[in-house]
Design an enzyme around this catalytic site. Structure first.
Site, mmCIF file in Angstrom:
data_model
loop_
_atom_site.group_PDB
_atom_site.id
_atom_site.type_symbol
_atom_site.label_atom_id
_atom_site.label_comp_id
_atom_site.label_asym_id
_atom_site.label_seq_id
_atom_site.Cartn_x
_atom_site.Cartn_y
_atom_site.Cartn_z
ATOM 1 N N GLU A 116 79.040 9.462 39.891
ATOM 2 C CA GLU A 116 78.070 10.049 38.970
ATOM 3 C C GLU A 116 77.472 8.969 38.072
ATOM 4 O O GLU A 116 76.272 8.993 37.759
ATOM 5 C CB GLU A 116 78.737 11.131 38.130
ATOM 6 C CG GLU A 116 79.058 12.401 38.903
ATOM 7 C CD GLU A 116 79.651 13.484 38.030
ATOM 8 O OE1 GLU A 116 78.994 14.524 37.846
ATOM 9 O OE2 GLU A 116 80.775 13.286 37.523
ATOM 10 N N GLU A 136 85.124 16.174 44.332
ATOM 11 C CA GLU A 136 85.749 17.095 43.380
ATOM 12 C C GLU A 136 86.145 18.430 44.019
ATOM 13 O O GLU A 136 87.136 19.053 43.619
ATOM 14 C CB GLU A 136 84.811 17.349 42.196
ATOM 15 C CG GLU A 136 84.831 16.260 41.138
ATOM 16 C CD GLU A 136 83.882 15.124 41.445
ATOM 17 O OE1 GLU A 136 83.585 14.340 40.532
ATOM 18 O OE2 GLU A 136 83.430 15.006 42.612
#
Length: 263
Positions: A116, A136
């Protein structure tokens, strides 16, 4: 944060118009509040420096950034927004909003929150041996800002496949799918330095305005974005860079541009 210093979990190096921020938070460079705090402070200082024309963000060969510290999750719960989510989003927005081009040099894995962070940069250079991903969903988690930036980068179908499966991509897949701009046979940091040196030779005002226009093209209706383009073009003609570039062209020499912000 002074040039050539280490402040907590980040290291700053400045080579002329190119700044480098190295993550220095242990072997895996896990995303912690300390790392976010130090990174945010460094980014704030660099954003105010008109002489910077490009930033390289890098980690180490063991990991660019392996993501969040999973050990913190059990203590977050209902306080996750105030203790982690909003703060992390704020720092990623600071990175994305830097006024000059940014490059993530990925020599080791960039996973979860680490990827990210790389997605908040304008460009990504990946070492052949490194991998990237947003895994995730394997833990029942979610890469929220990553989902948004990834979709804007590679389109909804590929972004959904990456998020739904939690896949981790090697260099060939990452390049083919558009997650990274370049793959380096050797050091991603060295390749990023070469790219940054090329960027720094170009018109600094041009590159700053180009960044705002590309972002506007994704955020605004086309007419509004084109209007911003007209205003940006006028800034180019009002500034000194274009005159210097034209003079250098006719003199058959390399242009010598001044500081980065000339508007």
């Amino acid at each position: 944060m002074a040039e050539g210093t280490t402040a907590g979990t980040v290291r700053l190096r400045i080579d002329g118009p190119v700044a480098e921020l190295g993550l220095d938070a242990g072997r895996l460079n896990l995303v912690t509040r300390a790392l976010l705090r130090d990174l945010g402070a460094a980014v704030t200082a660099l954003a105010a420096d008109p002489a910077i024309r490009c930033l390289i963000l890098h980690g180490g060969p063991a990991a660019f950034c392996a993501g969040s510290d999973i050990r913190e999750f059990s203590a977050l719960g209902a306080n996750a927004s105030e203790d982690k989510i909003l703060f992390e989003d704020h720092v990623l927005r600071q990175v994305a909003a830097l006024p000059f081009p940014t490059i993530a040099a990925i020599d080791g894995p960039a996973l979860g929150g680490g990827f990210e962070l790389a997605l908040a940069c304008d460009l990504r250079v990946l070492a052949e041996s490194a991998k990237v991903g947003l895994p995730e969903s394997r833990l029942g988690g979610l890469a929220a800002s990553g989902a948004v930036r990834l979709a804007r980068l590679v389109g909804p179908a590929r972004a959904k496949e990456i998020l739904f499966t939690g896949m981790i991509l090697d260099c060939d897949s990452a390049l083919a799918w558009g997650l990274v701009n370049r793959v380096a046979a050797g050091s991603a940091l060295q390749a990023a330095r070469e790219l940054a040196a090329e960027i720094a030779q170009r018109g600094p005002l041009s590159n700053r305005l180009a960044k705002t226009l590309v972002d506007a093209a994704l955020d605004l209706p086309v007419d509004a974005a084109l209007s911003r383009g007209n205003a940006a073009q006028q800034k180019i003609f009002d500034g000194e860079d274009l005159r210097e570039g034209a003079a250098a062209f006719f003199a058959k020499r390399a242009p010598v541009f001044g500081p980065g912000a000339r508007d």
